[in-house]
Design a protein around this motif. Structure first.
Motif, PDB file in Angstrom:
ATOM      1  N   ALA A   1     -41.983  91.972  19.298  1.00  0.00           N
ATOM      2  CA  ALA A   1     -41.858  93.392  19.656  1.00  0.00           C
ATOM      3  C   ALA A   1     -41.945  93.538  21.172  1.00  0.00           C
ATOM      4  O   ALA A   1     -41.121  94.227  21.789  1.00  0.00           O
ATOM      5  N   ARG A   2     -42.921  92.861  21.745  1.00  0.00           N
ATOM      6  CA  ARG A   2     -43.104  92.945  23.203  1.00  0.00           C
ATOM      7  C   ARG A   2     -41.843  92.493  23.923  1.00  0.00           C
ATOM      8  O   ARG A   2     -41.356  93.147  24.837  1.00  0.00           O
ATOM      9  N   GLY A   3     -41.281  91.370  23.474  1.00  0.00           N
ATOM     10  CA  GLY A   3     -40.084  90.817  24.106  1.00  0.00           C
ATOM     11  C   GLY A   3     -38.895  91.769  24.050  1.00  0.00           C
ATOM     12  O   GLY A   3     -37.975  91.677  24.864  1.00  0.00           O
ATOM     13  N   ARG A   4     -38.896  92.669  23.098  1.00  0.00           N
ATOM     14  CA  ARG A   4     -37.789  93.624  22.941  1.00  0.00           C
ATOM     15  C   ARG A   4     -38.141  95.003  23.481  1.00  0.00           C
ATOM     16  O   ARG A   4     -37.377  95.942  23.312  1.00  0.00           O
ATOM     17  N   GLY A   5     -39.345  95.133  24.006  1.00  0.00           N
ATOM     18  CA  GLY A   5     -39.768  96.445  24.491  1.00  0.00           C
ATOM     19  C   GLY A   5     -40.080  97.406  23.351  1.00  0.00           C
ATOM     20  O   GLY A   5     -39.990  98.631  23.510  1.00  0.00           O
TER      21      GLY A   5
END
Ligand code: GLU
Length: 297
Positions: free
Chosen positions: A42-46
């Motif tokens: 999730a973090r990697g995709r914002g």
């Protein structure tokens, strides 16, 4: 007339992932890995990681385990938006999905217990031509209603006897046609839901099943990437079919490897010493735990 989405179709603008534990025990190292995997994606995709409590099995799930899940994940430093979706609060959503499948004649009641089914299957004279392969959830049975005379089925239905609801797989795959889904590691997959046979979509004691609830929830919660262990890779074939039949958007998938201990065994709820709770009580810091599962805090 139902509208079926052909081929592969990604959901619009959703960078949402989810971690979906069942509160039937304490979280262990394998869960920590899975939760951190979902959070990192999730973090990697914002986007955000949702937390979902998968407690349809109300006999096995306990509220103290749910409380422990929230505490242990927060201790690891994970965050998620509120409110947390708890499946047992949403049986009506699963009922609506079942009604939709029923309206196009895709469900049938089955009164046979697992034991009775196995007995019937091992007596070929009772069920000529009933060749059964092993599926991901057990024998991939089809048309089990053939194993019980029609009048008896009608009588039991009338008497309100407990039964499961099975999906008429042959008809379902015919209606849905060729389907694809995308695993971000393994590429685009042709869906092969038939490996499940006439899968159970509502259990005797529970008015849904894992497969139905998870597919409906991922759509309702607008999950764009489903992350979960590779033990559920095959399930994604079936979830893709349910999405088509229920006209739901199709997320992407990633199936991560499962953590094993030094002897090569998967971590499981029975490994009491490796619960996050036990590790915390033994004085480990969250960073140690994450390092233990190969993740940097
Ligand atoms: N509730 C499932 C489990 O605890 C996970 C389901 C999923 O991620 O699709 O194994």
């Amino acid at each position: 007339m139902i509208h079926v989405k052909p081929g592969y179709r990604s959901p619009v603008n959703s960078a949402t992932t989810r971690f979906a534990p069942s509160p039937s025990g304490l979280l262990h190292l394998g869960h920590a890995y899975s939760a951190c995997f979902a959070a990192a994606e999730a973090r990697g995709r914002g986007g955000e990681m949702l937390l979902r409590i998968e407690d349809i099995d109300i006999a096995r799930c306990r509220s103290e385990f749910e409380t422990a899940i929230l505490e242990d994940l927060a201790w690891l430093g994970l965050e998620w938006p509120e409110p947390v979706r708890r499946q047992s609060d949403h049986f009506a959503d699963y009922r609506a999905a079942l009604d939709r499948l029923d309206a196009i004649d895709l469900l049938y009641p089955c009164f046979l217990s697992r034991k009775e089914l196995n007995e019937a299957l091992s007596a070929p004279h009772l069920s000529p031509g009933f060749g059964v392969e092993m599926g991901p959830d057990g024998p991939a049975v089809t048309d089990t209603d053939r194993l019980m005379p029609e009048d008896e089925r009608a009588r039991r239905l009338e008497a309100g006897e407990p039964h499961v609801l099975r999906l008429r797989m042959a008809r379902a795959t015919e209606i849905a046609g060729e389907l694809e889904w995308r695993d971000l590691d393994r590429g685009v997959q042709s869906a092969t839901p038939s490996i499940f046979g006439d899968v159970v979509l509502a259990r005797k004691d529970i008015p849904t099943s894992y497969h139905l609830a998870v597919t409906v929830d991922d759509a309702i919660q607008d999950v764009g990437l489903v992350t979960r262990g590779e033990d559920l890779f095959q399930a994604s074939h079936l979830h893709r079919l349910l999405q088509a039949l229920l006209d739901l958007p199709v997320p992407d998938y990633r199936h991560h490897g499962l953590l094993v201990d030094e002897t090569g065994r998967r971590y499981a709820k029975r490994d009491k010493a490796l619960t996050l709770r036990a590790l915390r009580e033994a004085g480990h810091a969250p960073g140690d735990v994450l390092q233990k599962v190969g993740l940097t805090p």
